[in-house]
Design an enzyme around this catalytic site. Sequence first.
Site, short mmCIF file in Angstrom:
data_model
loop_
_atom_site.label_atom_id
_atom_site.label_comp_id
_atom_site.label_asym_id
_atom_site.label_seq_id
_atom_site.Cartn_x
_atom_site.Cartn_y
_atom_site.Cartn_z
N HIS A 60 42.02 36.24 36.99
CA HIS A 60 41.66 36.88 38.36
C HIS A 60 42.75 36.39 39.40
O HIS A 60 43.60 37.22 40.19
CB HIS A 60 40.36 36.30 38.80
N HIS A 93 39.75 32.96 31.93
CA HIS A 93 39.17 34.17 33.13
C HIS A 93 39.51 34.11 34.28
O HIS A 93 40.06 34.98 35.15
CB HIS A 93 37.69 34.32 32.72
N GLU A 94 39.27 33.09 35.09
CA GLU A 94 39.52 32.79 36.38
C GLU A 94 41.00 32.66 36.68
O GLU A 94 41.22 33.25 37.70
CB GLU A 94 38.78 31.58 37.16
N HIS A 138 38.08 42.72 36.37
CA HIS A 138 37.52 42.57 35.03
C HIS A 138 37.81 43.97 34.48
O HIS A 138 38.09 44.94 35.12
CB HIS A 138 36.02 42.78 35.30
#
EC number: 3.4.24.-
Length: 235
Positions: A165, A161-162, A171
């Site tokens: 980013h 997830h990070e 998101h």
Amino acid sequence: DDCIVVEYYIVTDSRFTQRFDSDQAVTDYVTVMFTGVQNLIETLNLDIKVRLLGVTPYHKESEPSFIDDSLLPGHETYVDARKIVRNMKFYFCNHNTGLAKSADIIILLITRKMGVLDPGDTDISEIAGASSISSVCQRCNNVGACVDNSDHNERADTVAHESVHLLGSPHDGEGPNGLGLPNSPGAANCPDSDGYIMGTRNEQNGKKFSECTKQCVKYLLSLPRASCVYENCSK
């Protein structure tokens, strides 16, 4: 022909390190975790490989002060999510050697909780990870922190997830504002309730990325600023 390989340097705080019998055991754990990260990143269908360059487990006597400096005042069981990213940037900018210099992304694994406390609020918003948006390849900015306080490898999803980013995606449900990428498609067209990794992570879609995330990452990877992740396939 060029291949896309995102190279990681992982550091672990002393509390995380203490959970293991040896530094080698920490490295083994993170290596298994990265198999999980690879599996999740593959759902982008962009032929991205992740490569773990190395792991440095910090111990009490060797741990840089930026970790303790990032605790939430009055709530010392929590790391301040904004502060830890800012302090990591500063630390690795000033210690830009070895694996930290070689890495495309630097991730800190911690066992403490992480949170955000806005001015005037009394309730901490607890989060599992924080990172510098769209900052892969950007020396002094290419950092993130992830909480891992279990003995299972479910935290591969937080690292993935990070990572995304850092690779230019917001998101699900969010537009491109704040990405620092004027022409990014953003992810407003993919509701977070669809349950992908950058959304609410439901049973059906929680182990893959949305089409919007894919397009955002694809866009950043098309820019010269992401050139560090490209290498000759024969390597």
